[in-house]
Enzyme design. Structure first.
Site, short mmCIF file in Angstrom:
data_model
loop_
_atom_site.label_atom_id
_atom_site.label_comp_id
_atom_site.label_asym_id
_atom_site.label_seq_id
_atom_site.Cartn_x
_atom_site.Cartn_y
_atom_site.Cartn_z
N SER A 1 -1.50 -43.84 2.74
CA SER A 1 -0.46 -43.52 3.72
C SER A 1 -0.91 -42.48 4.74
CB SER A 1 0.80 -43.05 2.99
OG SER A 1 0.52 -41.92 2.18
N THR A 2 -1.86 -41.62 4.37
CA THR A 2 -2.36 -40.63 5.34
C THR A 2 -3.26 -41.33 6.35
OG1 THR A 2 -2.32 -39.07 3.50
CG2 THR A 2 -3.31 -38.30 5.54
N ASP B 1 -10.72 -39.98 5.17
CA ASP B 1 -9.93 -40.59 4.09
C ASP B 1 -8.94 -39.57 3.53
OD1 ASP B 1 -9.06 -42.42 2.23
OD2 ASP B 1 -11.03 -42.77 1.34
N GLY B 2 -7.95 -40.06 2.82
CA GLY B 2 -6.97 -39.20 2.16
C GLY B 2 -7.45 -38.78 0.78
N ALA B 3 -6.57 -38.11 0.04
CA ALA B 3 -6.91 -37.64 -1.31
C ALA B 3 -5.64 -37.52 -2.13
CB ALA B 3 -7.60 -36.28 -1.24
N ASP B 4 -5.81 -37.59 -3.44
CA ASP B 4 -4.67 -37.38 -4.35
C ASP B 4 -4.58 -35.93 -4.82
OD1 ASP B 4 -3.85 -40.15 -4.43
OD2 ASP B 4 -5.73 -40.49 -5.49
N GLU C 1 -14.21 -46.45 -1.27
CA GLU C 1 -14.09 -45.17 -0.55
C GLU C 1 -15.30 -44.27 -0.82
OE1 GLU C 1 -9.22 -44.83 -0.40
OE2 GLU C 1 -10.28 -44.05 -2.13
N LYS D 1 -1.20 -32.01 -1.79
CA LYS D 1 -2.41 -32.51 -2.48
C LYS D 1 -3.32 -31.37 -2.92
CE LYS D 1 -1.06 -36.68 -1.56
NZ LYS D 1 -1.71 -37.53 -0.61
C1 5RP Z 1 -6.70 -44.71 -2.19
C2 5RP Z 1 -6.90 -43.25 -2.06
C3 5RP Z 1 -6.00 -42.52 -1.13
O1 5RP Z 1 -6.78 -41.92 -0.15
C4 5RP Z 1 -5.24 -41.49 -1.91
O2 5RP Z 1 -4.55 -42.14 -2.97
C5 5RP Z 1 -4.25 -40.76 -1.02
O3 5RP Z 1 -3.27 -41.66 -0.61
P1 5RP Z 1 -2.09 -41.22 0.36
O4 5RP Z 1 -2.71 -40.85 1.67
O5 5RP Z 1 -1.20 -42.42 0.42
O6 5RP Z 1 -1.38 -40.05 -0.30
O7 5RP Z 1 -7.74 -42.65 -2.68
O8 5RP Z 1 -7.50 -45.25 -3.18
#
Ligand code: 5RP
Length: 218
Positions: free
Chosen positions: A33-34, A84-87, A106, A124
């Site tokens: 989503s990010t 890229d995003g992260a959890d 990724e 995050k």
């Molecule tokens: C997908 C990922 C995403 O970058 C991670 O889950 C973050 O997602 P979001 O931006 O929706 O919070 O690793 O595999």
């Protein structure tokens, strides 16, 4: 933080990262989503020579719909930048990714990039990493791989990865990410895991109520 605020912060981090892109770059696009906020920010810059690779079908579709040139990641050997995003983002720079099950692609894209930039809203940022750690497993011998790993379950409802892997989550101890990453990588049947070491990430851009902060890592 409300959902609307979280989306605003994701967008702010994404816009800040888009400023690092220059026309003609070979660019890796993450998933989630990010990143969904990043793609319009890139498209708005009106580049004509950008060459993108995508880490998921969803990203590829959104990018193509926005007019970005997306190539299969067989035509490029290296990337200038990946975003890229992260959890989870820990203070020591260890990152957990793979909430969307795309962590294998990724990580390949991040490793191929001269600079890997992580974008996130402030939720995050964590004091210490916690389970789950996403995994992609080979379907062949899956029960044996799960037994060898322990504390691991196939993610309910998750489709196979675009490369045919089974998405699972490790729910055990994450207090020593380097040791866990080594153990996961050494377990036959594990295609890849969602632990990203600090050495892989060049910069973390986090947005929250106090604005956008940038932190250089590797
Ligand atoms: C997908 C990922 C995403 O970058 C991670 O889950 C973050 O997602 P979001 O931006 O929706 O919070 O690793 O595999």
């Amino acid at each position: 933080m409300s959902t609307t605020e979280a989306e605003d912060y994701k967008r702010a981090a994404a816009i800040a990262a888009a400023e690092e892109i220059e026309d003609g770059m070979r660019l890796g696009l993450g998933t989630g989503s990010t990143v969904a906020h990043l793609l319009p920010a890139i498209a708005a810059r009106g580049f004509t020579r950008l060459r993108c690779v995508a880490t998921s079908v969803a990203t590829e579709r959104q990018a193509a719909d926005l007019g970005l040139t997306v190539e299969p990641f067989t035509s490029l050997t290296a990337l200038d930048l990946a975003i890229d995003g992260a959890d989870q983002i820990a203070p020591d720079g260890w990152i957990v990714k793979g909430g969307g099950g795309a962590h294998t692609r990724e990580k390949i894209v991040a490793a191929a990039a001269q600079r890997f930039v992580v974008i996130a809203d402030g939720t995050k940022v964590v004091d210490a990493l916690a389970a789950p750690v996403p995994l992609e497993l080979l379907a062949y011998g899956l029960p044996a791989t799960l037994a060898a790993l322990g504390d691991t379950a196939v993610r309910e409802g998750a489709p196979p990865s675009p490369d045919g892997g089974v998405i699972a989550d490790y729910a055990g101890d994450v207090s020593d990410p380097a040791a866990l990453a080594a153990r996961l990588s050494d377990t036959p049947g594990v295609i890849d895991h969602g632990l990203f070491p600090p050495s892989l990430t060049s910069e973390v851009i986090v947005a929250g109520p106090d604005g956008v902060t940038r932190r250089a890592l590797a």
